[in-house]
Every structure is written in C-alpha cells, then in structure tokens.
Design an enzyme around this catalytic site. Structure first.
Site, short mmCIF file in Angstrom:
data_model
loop_
_atom_site.label_atom_id
_atom_site.label_comp_id
_atom_site.label_asym_id
_atom_site.label_seq_id
_atom_site.Cartn_x
_atom_site.Cartn_y
_atom_site.Cartn_z
N GLU A 316 0.83 -1.20 0.00
CA GLU A 316 0.00 0.00 0.00
C GLU A 316 0.87 1.26 0.00
O GLU A 316 1.89 1.32 0.69
CB GLU A 316 -0.92 -0.01 1.21
CG GLU A 316 -1.75 -1.30 1.28
CD GLU A 316 -3.04 -1.15 2.07
OE1 GLU A 316 -3.41 0.00 2.39
OE2 GLU A 316 -3.66 -2.17 2.36
N GLU A 329 2.60 0.24 3.99
CA GLU A 329 2.64 -1.07 4.64
C GLU A 329 2.38 -2.14 3.59
O GLU A 329 1.94 -1.86 2.47
CB GLU A 329 1.56 -1.15 5.73
CG GLU A 329 0.15 -0.95 5.18
CD GLU A 329 -0.92 -1.00 6.25
OE1 GLU A 329 -0.77 -1.83 7.16
OE2 GLU A 329 -1.89 -0.23 6.17
N ASN A 331 0.02 -5.54 3.53
CA ASN A 331 -0.96 -6.37 4.22
C ASN A 331 -0.75 -7.82 3.79
O ASN A 331 -1.03 -8.16 2.63
CB ASN A 331 -2.38 -5.92 3.88
CG ASN A 331 -2.80 -4.69 4.67
OD1 ASN A 331 -2.56 -4.62 5.88
ND2 ASN A 331 -3.39 -3.72 4.01
N GLU A 337 -11.13 -5.96 -1.09
CA GLU A 337 -11.35 -5.47 -2.45
C GLU A 337 -10.64 -6.29 -3.52
O GLU A 337 -10.49 -5.83 -4.66
CB GLU A 337 -10.91 -4.00 -2.54
CG GLU A 337 -9.45 -3.73 -2.22
CD GLU A 337 -9.17 -3.55 -0.75
OE1 GLU A 337 -8.08 -3.06 -0.41
OE2 GLU A 337 -10.05 -3.91 0.10
N ARG A 382 -18.86 -1.28 -1.00
CA ARG A 382 -19.18 -2.06 0.19
C ARG A 382 -20.53 -1.59 0.73
O ARG A 382 -20.64 -0.46 1.21
CB ARG A 382 -18.10 -1.88 1.25
CG ARG A 382 -16.71 -2.23 0.75
CD ARG A 382 -15.68 -2.12 1.86
NE ARG A 382 -14.32 -2.33 1.34
CZ ARG A 382 -13.27 -2.56 2.12
NH1 ARG A 382 -13.41 -2.60 3.44
NH2 ARG A 382 -12.07 -2.74 1.59
N ASP A 586 -67.07 21.76 1.72
CA ASP A 586 -67.97 22.02 2.83
C ASP A 586 -69.02 20.93 3.01
O ASP A 586 -69.44 20.64 4.14
CB ASP A 586 -68.66 23.37 2.64
CG ASP A 586 -69.08 23.99 3.96
OD1 ASP A 586 -68.92 23.33 5.00
OD2 ASP A 586 -69.56 25.14 3.96
N ASP A 692 -63.61 37.04 7.87
CA ASP A 692 -63.08 37.14 9.23
C ASP A 692 -64.18 36.72 10.18
O ASP A 692 -65.36 37.06 9.98
CB ASP A 692 -62.63 38.56 9.56
CG ASP A 692 -62.13 38.67 10.99
OD1 ASP A 692 -61.03 38.13 11.28
OD2 ASP A 692 -62.86 39.24 11.83
N LYS A 754 -71.59 34.92 3.48
CA LYS A 754 -71.35 33.61 4.09
C LYS A 754 -72.36 33.37 5.21
O LYS A 754 -72.21 33.90 6.32
CB LYS A 754 -69.91 33.54 4.62
CG LYS A 754 -69.52 32.23 5.27
CD LYS A 754 -68.04 32.26 5.67
CE LYS A 754 -67.64 31.08 6.53
NZ LYS A 754 -67.84 29.78 5.87
N HIS A 784 -73.26 31.94 0.03
CA HIS A 784 -72.98 30.62 0.60
C HIS A 784 -73.92 30.39 1.77
O HIS A 784 -74.15 31.29 2.57
CB HIS A 784 -71.52 30.57 1.07
CG HIS A 784 -71.20 29.41 1.96
ND1 HIS A 784 -70.87 28.17 1.48
CD2 HIS A 784 -71.19 29.30 3.33
CE1 HIS A 784 -70.64 27.35 2.50
NE2 HIS A 784 -70.82 28.01 3.63
N HIS A 786 -75.98 27.09 4.45
CA HIS A 786 -76.17 25.71 4.88
C HIS A 786 -77.67 25.46 4.96
O HIS A 786 -78.46 26.38 5.20
CB HIS A 786 -75.53 25.47 6.26
CG HIS A 786 -74.03 25.47 6.22
ND1 HIS A 786 -73.27 24.33 6.24
CD2 HIS A 786 -73.15 26.50 6.13
CE1 HIS A 786 -71.99 24.64 6.19
NE2 HIS A 786 -71.88 25.96 6.12
N THR A 919 -65.78 29.82 12.34
CA THR A 919 -64.45 29.42 12.82
C THR A 919 -63.48 30.60 12.75
O THR A 919 -63.37 31.26 11.72
CB THR A 919 -63.89 28.28 11.94
OG1 THR A 919 -64.85 27.23 11.91
CG2 THR A 919 -62.58 27.75 12.51
#
Length: 1194
Positions: A316, A329, A331, A337, A382, A586, A692, A754, A784, A786, A919
């Site tokens: 190496e 070194e 090995n 590998e 790896r 809604d 609002d 509304k 709008h 209900h 709300t």
C-alpha cells in the site's frame, strides 16, 4: 447444482441415514472429483461473513471439502450453511462474539478433529497473526498465507518501514518502531508537528487508527487507538507517522510462490475511505501517470522479493498531489477489495492462494508477469448496515426485505444478506460487496449506479443512498478522489434515499389488521366494501362523452387569459345565476367530518370537469380541509390541490381564507399570510373567499391585500349572523351595507355572503341581496349557505331572483341538513327561468351516483342527523360546527344533554356579546357552552363567578383580543374578570407579532426532514405541530394517499387480493395471508402479506396487549439533561460516577459497536445522576445512559 449444494450442506451437520442420503453425498463428491486438480481434500476458513463463502466457492471448484467455524452468536449466519461441515467455536458463553474468531488454538483443535489439511484465515481476525500461522504449521497443517516470519516482518508496520527504507522505497516520516507509551508519541509530535496518524501496529481495517491535528486531542486519541487495537487484534501497540493531506491511496496486488517468484496484478485505487476504512475501490487507478505506475509496481515487487514473500499480499502506498508515492505497509493477506483485481485480470486470487499453499509455482499456474494484463475497469462498493445521515451509525435489527442486483458485469459477494437475517452489533457492518466490471471507467460507474438502485433492502438502514450520492459527485465522476474526500465533502450527505414505499405501506396495513383503524372519529367499518361503479355521461344525441381527458371549457379560462377583473365582469354580465359546488369541501366537512380523501376526489375529477363545466367555482380547498388532511387523513393538502388542478383545469377552484389567520385558527404575522396566498395561487387556487370570524375589517384587509398581491380573485366576504328580520338583533341591514361598502373600498372582485348557520330566510335574502345590488349594481355577488333548517333551496332561489350572480349547492347525496342545498333541487327550481345555471341535470345526476356510493364508504363518519333543525334560528350554530359539537358532546359524556348543550350555546353567545359565529369564534361559543353544561353553570353563574372560573383557552384568547375586535365591543365586566390581569388588545393581533423567519423555517425543515418546498414552509407556518406530526407519520408509514379508502379504513379479509397503484405503471398486488399470535414478551404480532407474489412480514405492536415492559428507558431528545446512547452497542467503559461534576464534552462512557468505539460525551456542564448502565451492558440507540443536571438545576 444449487439444490445439491444446499442438501449437502444440510446433510453435513446431521448423521447421514439411508441409501438416499449416501447416494446423494457420493454424487456430489463425484461431481467435485471430476474437476479435481489437487491432492488435498479439506480446507477450513477461520473467519465469518462473506469471505468464507467466497473461499468456499473456489474451494469447491478445486474439489475441496469445506469446513466453517462460527461463534454461538453467528449460529444462524449464512457462511455456516454454505460449508460442507460447520462447527461452533467453544461452548456458549466461553468466548465473546469477536473473541471466538480470535481463539486460534480452539480453531486449530477443530481442524485437527475433523481431518482438515489447510486453514485459510480470510481477512481481519487472525489473518495477520504470526503466532496463529506458526501454530497452524506446528500442528502439521497448511496455512494459506505468508510464512509466520514474513507476517512478523511485514505485518508489523514498523518492521515493514525498515525493510522499505533498506530497499530504497520512499516512506512517510514516522516513529522508528512500535510504541505503547504516550510519551513516545508526544516526542514524535514535538519533532515533526501535526497532523499525524496513529495506526495499530498489528492489523488494519481502520480500527486502532486516529488522525490527530492538535495537541489537545492527542492523548485521548492515543488511548482510543490502543484500546481499539488491543480489542480487535490482541495487541495494543501502535506506530505514528506524518499525515499527508489529500493523498490518493494506491495499493498493489502481489502474488508470490514458495520459490521466490513474485508478480504483481496491477494496482487498485482505494482513496474513497471513511474512518480509514475503504468504502469504494477502483481498479486500475484512473489517471495515474504511466511512469509513476510502473515505478510503484516495480517497488512493490522489489519489496516482496526482499523478504521472500509467499502467497497473496498487498503493498500500500500514498500518492500525493505531486504524484510522489510513499510506502505505507504490506498487508500479508487477501484484501476485501480483491474482487476488482479479479475482474480486470480474470485471475481467481483465492484459487491462486490455495494452490500456492499446496505447493504450486506461479509458472505452473500460468501466472508469469508477461501473461498478466488488465481489461477495462472495475468498481467495488461495500454495502453496509450503516446510516450515513447519522454519521454512519451502525444499524441493527431484522432484514425484512432483501432483493439484490444482478445482470451483465455485476458480481455480488455477500454474507448475511437475506430476508429474515438478524444484524447484530457484534461484527463488522458490511452486508454485501457489489463489484461491477466495464470496458471504461464511465461505463462501470453507470453500471454500479444501476446495480445500487436495483437493491431493495428493508428493515435496516444501509449506506446505499450515500454510495449513489458519492458515485454521482463530479469529483468521483472525474476520478480525482483523495483519502479524506468523504470528510471534506459535506454535500455527499444530501441524500436521496429509497422511498421504501411498499414496506411502509405494509406496516400501516399490518397495524390496521391488528389494531383496526386509528382515524379519529371513525365508528365501525364502512357499509360499502365493493367496487364503486363509475358514471358515464352522454350528450343530447345519446352519444357517450369521452371523459378520459379533462374538459377544457369553463370559466377559469377567463381568469387565466384576462385576469380577475375580467372574470368578475363576465360573471356579472352572465344572464343566469351560476352555481358553486361545495361537494369537494364544505359538504363532506358538514356531513362526514371532513374525512373524504384525495383519491376519492380525484377518481371523479375528470367526469366532474365535463358535467360541471359551467360552474362559477368548485369549492375544494382551505378552511378545515387543510389541517384535517394532515391531522387525520395523513395527506399533504398541497399535493391534493395539485392533483385536483391537473384533473380539473377548466373550473375555477375556490378556497376559504380566514383573513389574517390564513387557514389557521388564530392570527399569524402578515408575511405568513402573504406567503401562503402566493403558494396557493401558484398551486391552483383561483378564487379566495376571504372572511373574518368577527367581520373585523382590519383583519379582512390583510387577507384581501395578500390575495391581490398573489394575483387571485378576491371574494371579500361578509359573515351573516342571526335573523336580520329580528329588530332586536344588532346585525341589521344597515350593518351589512356599511360592511359591504368597506369591502368594496378594498377593491374586491366579488362579494361573498357567508351564511354559515343557514339562518338566511328567503325574505331576508331578498331584502339583503336586493339592497346590495341596488347600492353596487356592477358588483358580482356570491351567496354561501347551509341547509340546516331545510329552507336552503328557497333562500338560494330568493337570492338568485334578487340579483345574486352565484349561489351554493352540493351534490344531492351529500346535500341538506348541515350541508348545502341540493343541486338537483336548485336546478329544478330555476329551470326555464332567466336564472337557469346552465348545467345539464342528467350529467349532474350521473355524477351523484358516484357520491351516493362513496357516502356509504364513509359511513363510519356519519353525524347521525336525521333531518333539518329549524331550531337553528334560535341557537345559530353553524352547519359544520353542529355536527362537530354533537361528536364532541358524545366524547365528553354530554350526548344525553344535547338539547341542553344547544340551549347553552344561545346563552354562551349572549354572554360573549352576540358575536359573529364562524371558525374560530364559533368554537369559542361552543367551548363555553360545553364548559357550562359540564360544570352545571347558568348564565348568571358565569357572570358572577368569572373571576374564579378556569375558562377554556379559546374563551380567554377571544377576550384577550387575539381573534380581533367584535362589533359593539367586548362584554364588560365579564371580560376583565375572566382575564384577571391578562393583556387586552385593542388592535388587530397581527400588529403585535414579529414576522416569521421563513428562510429559517425552511432550513429547519430541511435539516429535520430532508427535501423541503415553499408549500411545506407554508404548512408549518399555519400548523407547526400538525405538520411535524404528519411528517413523523409519513416517515413511518409513507404516502397513504395512494391506498384505496376501503383499506385505509379497515383491514382486508384473509386471502382477499387488492391492488395499490404507487404511481403510474407501478402497482402492488397485495393479499393478507395471516395475523400471527400475540407474543407475551413483546406484545407484538407478526402480520403476513403476499406482495407481488412474495411473502412479506411486518411486526406490529398490539395496542391492547398487556405486556411487562423490561426495556431500558429512552432518553427524551427534548430534555438536554438526558444523555442517550448514540447507537446500539456494548458499554465497555464508564468514566463517571453518580454525583460527579463534569464539563461540557467530558467523556461519560465508551460504547463499542461493530468493532468501533465511540465516546459518549457530556452535552453540557453539571452533576451526574441516575446512571442507568454498567460496563458490559448491551444498549440500543437512544437508551438512557444518565442524566446531567445543570448547575442552575434546569
């Protein structure tokens, strides 16, 4: 052959009985004998994982019998099954998991007992232990590797340096020999300075290795390196050398025989490393100059010859940026590998090792230097069980799914890579090596990317996302990486991981199968469980209309082509009264708790675009649907918007915007509202109905201005409250006309009325709309309502006749009561008149057949309303809130007192000053009403005891002014008494709020969840906790919007097959096979599904199980005093004691996992307490280690 091998492997661990087994065994031996080229018969591999399997395969090709050894903890590992024989090392508990593979004498004993002639050490463990090699040979066995003397000479890095210097090979400055004292290391740094690298003198693989750049960390790094070296290799000595910045790591593969012959098999570039352990390797090196390559190869061979090197080894080198190389070194073993060298040379290195050990010369094997050449390039990755996003923290657990890559030029060398394998913290984290070969570097790079993408590994984290990031980085593409490239390149960690969609989906389906639905508000299972029959549309001549593509004709084209003002003029100039369909928002909010999912809207979308092409708008987004999508349906509301927009391009989309609140329930900084509206417009909203809750014009102005800036159609809205015909009500005609004038002054495009409670009577409608039309003849009006009282159709017809340009309706099957009036009834009422809305009644009815079926699918969310409620004129409860309050009253145990609750709502409204109820103010009134009923409080009680009552939070927020200023002011002294000194706002709340740092929010989301969009930022700004909870859910279960509602709400029957389309062209075919029994120890069940023909298994907590919890407590990430384990592992050292003082960064304990040690440090200064662990304990990630209390006690 595979079956034969498996049968043989199994038979070798049992006594062979009967002629059939004997005949089979003889057949295998005959097959191997026919390929025999050696006289030796049996080889043992003293290793684990993938390398024994690699060696066994070659050994079988050489007609050798194979023997595996394994630790008790490895008894289920794959290498044991791949050998002809396998034996456990020692008795259970005799050795540690790693220690078993270091028990050389025990391994030799096993070899002698079972007629082994050769021992191959693999890599790691005993492969570089000269004493083991010596003992093997003393026992009369053949060691497949260098001689003990060579291992002594070269395996010791210091000795190797001496040899290299003697041979004239350049080396990096370093210590003269191995050192075991800190003083010796300090002496070296005093002479050569920093940076330095400390390496284990005996062993490799990155263990016992530390880079030190400053004096302050030197001693601790030395201690850690020696400790790791001793643990991994049995010897804690190290050596030290100068550290080179940004070098390449080049290694040369060597082979030597017993007669002094040495050859090289060219070089490998192993520069891509992490913690000095190689991650990706390349052969040959891409751009190494020829002169440097030749010199380096020659020096490697020269070194090997100088010590009479035998067998395989690797020299190496480091190559600096000036292409100067330095020997590091040798090995003396096979390397992880080695596969890439085999691929480019065509030479089986393991076969060469074994045959050289048996006495063959290189010439006999045809391995002379002139016959060795390279072809193309090879890359090895790896694949490890590590989490790159957490500093490569090793992951442990069970592999739930394992599907590997393959194909031309792809080689896999694996160990425990299979479904069901248990990954423990005891060993190296490598799962499989993937090696690819191609004719050019770019071809092999792309081939490797393809292979990585092909892998499917579920149940544990892997480094595959990191590897793909690495292989696509420009530096890697150019082939210019260096040894610290990973550490120096943080962008590599911008990972795009596998979506893991299928397994996450199975986790949800498994939970449904065990625990049932967890969707809040669901009662029972759907009444309808069949396939919904889709409607067909026909033109006036009876020809079927093609609805495979969306209709392109509609009012939205005017908005897109000419803008909001032109759209408003066109609506006003339209002769008839247009309709807005509320079915997509809604209507299901009012009747089905807002629970209709995106998939069910999209399924009818294209047909709707044709049948309702003349709609004024389709109300489909905003309001409660926004947070409910994330909160209960686990869907992204922005994703819903984009999908709907794509399928319905022609009809204007309308959303509900709560003025200065956006879609939240309280005021937000103005910049959050502007940012939200910008995103909503970009993603498909056309008309913004801005209202609002208190008709506060200052609050309205914020939303109106934000929509103007975003380029949307501004529908400024008046909230209608109470009976306008009642002379006692403060909300009279004069009040509404003045409010309309203020809205017109803000340059609204359309006026919205509304009527959220459905209290606009026909006579009042005629009076109100007529007066507004007279005052503002050019202003489009949209109403709008209900149908709570049952008069909705009459009121909408009255509005149309009085001059309204658009009114609301819902599909017949989702109309009436707290929803909107029936579209069919309104169409019939206006048919033939000048107000005809211009819709085909047959098409409308055809679409309704879909919704009739779908309502049965959502039957678990029915509110239980049986008819209209004319009392609404008295209590004035908004339609959507009426159904919600019925559910809440039931949850609070007030179901039997529903009539009393409605009456309390009237009293609560009076107490609050008769406010506009929508709300979030309607919630204030509702909360106060339920508070009064729960505590048996009368109108007078509340007024008298206001100073002592703990009012609901919403009531206090209203009194504080956080919802705006009510018309007529706040009720006194009730407000003052209730607040008890809390602040009182007299201006809109947004003026007191600091602007949100949207860029900071974006960065925080990215840091926590990865990819982030501006829509994510907008969601977080509206609902931080809801968004966080939604992301956590998605992280666990994935995108469930693709799951058919039938299976979202209830489990399939056993054996029932169903399909889930993840995306176009990707369909999962699923079948529930079984639900396993309850585990008494874990409280879990195994659920088995078949997915695309494969059996998949998921583990589910049974929430009803009563199980004794013996697990360790977890550290609370929100409590900085609690120190948790950073990963799974074993506690090898505790550095503190209870009551001791520590500084920030002081070591608390040392954790070892997969042969890597990690110091757990104090997060801050303080006193140690509540230590939960002791040395030798196994801990899981996030387990509580101890607590450190800050000096101030916090």
């Amino acid at each position: 052959m595979a079956d034969l091998g498996d049968s043989n492997g199994a038979a070798s661990e049992t006594v062979i009985v009967g002629d059939m087994d004997l005949k089979q065994e003889q057949t295998i031996q005959r097959i191997r004998a026919n390929s025999s080229i050696m006289k030796l018969k049996k080889i043992l591999v003293a290793n684990r994982g993938e390398i024994p399997i690699r060696i066994f395969r070659t050994a079988h090709e050489l007609s050798l019998q194979t023997v595996a050894v394994f630790s008790y903890e490895d008894r289920l590992s794959m290498h044991r099954q791949k050998a002809d024989e396998a034996y456990v090392i020692g008795k259970r508990g005799q050795y540690t998991p790693v220690g078993a593979y270091l028990a050389g004498d025990e391994i030799i004993k096993i070899a002698l007992q079972h007629g082994v002639q050769m021992i191959h050490p693999g890599y790691g463990f005993l492969s570089e232990n000269a004493e083991f090699a010596r003992n093997v040979e003393k026992a009369g066995l053949i060691f497949v590797g260098p001689s003990p003397e060579v291992i002594d000479a070269l395996g010791d890095k210091v000795s190797a340096r001496t040899i290299a210097i003697a041979a004239g090979v350049p080396v990096v400055p370093g210590t003269d020999g191995a050192v075991d004292k800190f003083e010796d290391v300090k002496k070296f740094t005093d002479e050569y300075g920093f940076p330095i690298i400390i390496k284990a003198a005996y062993g490799g693989g990155g263990r016992g290795m530390r880079v030190v750049r400053e004096q302050g960390t030197l001693e601790d790094s030395f201690n850690r390196a020696t400790s790791e070296a001793k643990s991994a290799f049995g010897n804690g000595t190290v050596f030290v050398e100068r550290f080179l910045d940004k070098p390449k790591h080049i290694e040369v593969q060597l082979l030597g025989d017993n007669h002094g012959n040495v050859v090289h098999l060219y070089e490998r570039d192993c520069s891509v490393q992490r913690r000095h352990q190689k991650v990706v390797e390349l052969a040959p090196a891409k751009d190494l100059p020829t002169s440097v390559r030749d010199a380096l190869l020659n020096d490697a061979v020269k070194l090997a010859r100088s010590v009479n090197y035998r067998n395989a080894g690797t020299a190496e080198f480091l190559v600096d940026q000036q292409n100067r190389y330095y020997f590091i070194e040798i090995n003396p073993r096979i390397q992880v590998e080695h596969t890439i060298t085999e691929e480019i040379t065509g030479i089986d290195l393991i076969a060469a090792q074994i045959q050289i050990a048996a006495g063959a010369t290189l010439a006999q094997l045809g391995l002379t230097q002139d016959r060795i050449s390279t072809r193309g390039f090879a890359i090895q990755c790896r694949i490890t069980t590590e989490d790159p996003s957490k500093g490569f923290q090793p992951d442990t657990g069970k592999i739930e799914v394992y599907r590997s890559a393959g194909g031309n030029g792809v080689r896999l060398d694996g160990g425990n890579g299979f479904a069901g394998a248990i990954i423990t913290p005891h060993y190296d984290s490598m799962l499989v090596k993937c090696t690819c070969h191609g004719s050019t570097y770019e071809i092999v790079r792309r081939k490797m990317l393809r292979a990585l993408v092909e892998f499917r590994i579920r149940g544990i984290k892997t480094n595959i996302p990191f590897l793909t990031s690495l292989l696509t980085h420009p530096t890697f593409i150019d082939g210019n990486c260096w040894t610290t490239f990973i550490d120096d390149t943080p962008e590599l960690f911008d990972l795009v991981g596998s979506q893991n969609r299928a397994q996450k989906l199975l986790a949800y389906l498994g939970d449904i199968a065990v625990n049932g639905s967890s969707i809040k508000g669901q009662v029972g299972e759907p009444k309808f469980k069949g396939e919904i029959i889709m409607p067909e549309l026909f033109d006036d001549d009876g020809n079927k209309i093609d609805t495979s593509e969306p209709c392109q004709k509609g009012w939205r084209n005017i908005i897109l082509e000419e803008g909001p003002e032109a759209f408003a003029k066109a609506v006003r100039a339209n002769e008839g009264c247009l309709l807005m369909d509320t079915t997509w928002r809604d209507a299901h909010q009012s009747l089905l708790a807002t629970r209709v999912r995106t998939v069910d809207l999209c399924n009818i979308a294209k047909e709707t675009s044709h049948a309702y092409s003349n709609l004024y708008s389709l109300e489909c987004w905003g309001g409660a649907t926004f947070d409910v999508a994330m909160r209960f349906l686990y869907e992204d509301p922005w994703d819903r918007l984009r999908k709907m927009r794509k399928l319905v391009p022609n009809i204007p989309f309308q959303m509900l915007l709560r003025g200065a609140n956006g879609v939240a329930y309280s005021s937000l900084p103005d910049n959050a509202i502007y940012h939200f509206c910008e995103q909503a417009k970009k993603n498909g909203v056309d008309i913004f109905r801005v209202f609002d809750a208190l008709n506060d014009i200052d609050q309205l102005e914020v939303g109106i201005n934000a929509v103007h800036k975003a380029g949307g159609v501004v529908e400024g809205t008046v909230c209608f409250s109470g009976d306008m015909l009642n002379p006692k009500k403060k909300y009279n005609l004069e009040y509404y006309l003045k409010l309309v004038d203020k809205l017109v002054a803000l340059k609204i495009h359309v006026l919205g009325i509304k009527d959220m409670a459905g209290v606009l009577k026909p006579k009042a409608a005629t009076l109100l709309i007529g007066a507004i039309r007279k005052a503002h003849p050019d202003l489009p009006i949209h109403v709008h309502t209900h149908d709570s009282a049952g008069t909705g159709v009459a009121s909408m017809v009255a509005c149309a006749n009085a001059g309204a340009d658009a009114v609301d309706a819902a599909t017949d099957s989702l109309s009436g009561m707290t929803s909107q009036p029936s579209v069919g009834a309104i169409l019939s009422s206006l048919e033939g008149s000048i107000q005809d809305p211009g819709l085909n009644i047959h098409h409308v009815r055809a679409i309704d057949t879909y919704w009739a079926q779908l309502r049965l699918l959502y039957s678990p969310f029915e509110a239980g309303l049986n008819g209209p409620d004319p009392e609404v004129y008295e209590h004035e409860i908004p339609g959507g809130q009426l159904t919600n309050m019925m559910f809440q009253a039931s949850q609070l145990g007030l179901g039997a007192q529903w009539a009393e609750t409605k009456k309390a709502y009237e009293h609560a409204n009076d107490l609050l000053g008769d406010i506009v109820k929508v709300t979030p103010t309607s919630k204030v009134v509702g909360d106060l009403a339920q508070f009064m009923v729960s505590n048996k409080l009368t109108f007078d009680d509340v007024q008298k005891r206001a100073g002592e009552l703990d009012f609901p939070g919403s009531v206090l927020e209203f009194f504080e002014g956080l919802m705006g200023q009510p018309y007529g002011g706040f009720p006194e002294p009730l407000r003052t008494n209730a607040l008890r000194g809390r602040r009182k706002l007299d201006k809109r709340p947004g003026l007191t709020l600091e602007p949100l740092d949207l860029q900071k929010i974006k960065k925080e989301i990215h840091a926590k969840w990865g990819n982030v969009t501006e829509c994510d930022v907008a969601s977080y700004a509206m609902y931080p906790k809801v968004f966080e909870d939604y992301k956590k859910f998605i992280q666990k279960y994935g995108d469930l919007s693709v799951l058919p509602t039938r299976y979202f709400l209830s489990a399939p029957e056993i054996g029932e097959e169903f399909h889930v389309e993840l995306e176009k062209g990707k369909v999962l075919i699923l079948k529930l096979l079984a639900v396993g029994p309850l585990s008494d120890t874990t409280g879990q069940r195994e659920v088995f599904y078949e997915m695309n023909g494969e059996v998949r298994q998921v583990t589910v907590d049974d929430v009803l199980a009563a199980v004794e919890n013996t697990s360790r407590p977890k550290a609370d990430p929100g409590d900085s005093s609690q120190v948790g384990a950073p990963m799974s592992g074993v506690v090898v050292e505790i550095r503190v004691h209870e009551g001791g003082e520590v500084k920030k960064g002081d070591p608390i304990a040392v954790l070892s996992a997969m042969k890597m040690e990690m110091v757990i440090s104090a997060p801050h200064a303080g006193k140690v307490g509540n230590i939960q662990i002791k040395e030798g304990d196994s801990v899981a990630g996030s387990d509580l280690i101890c607590k450190i209390v800050k000096p101030d006690g916090k």
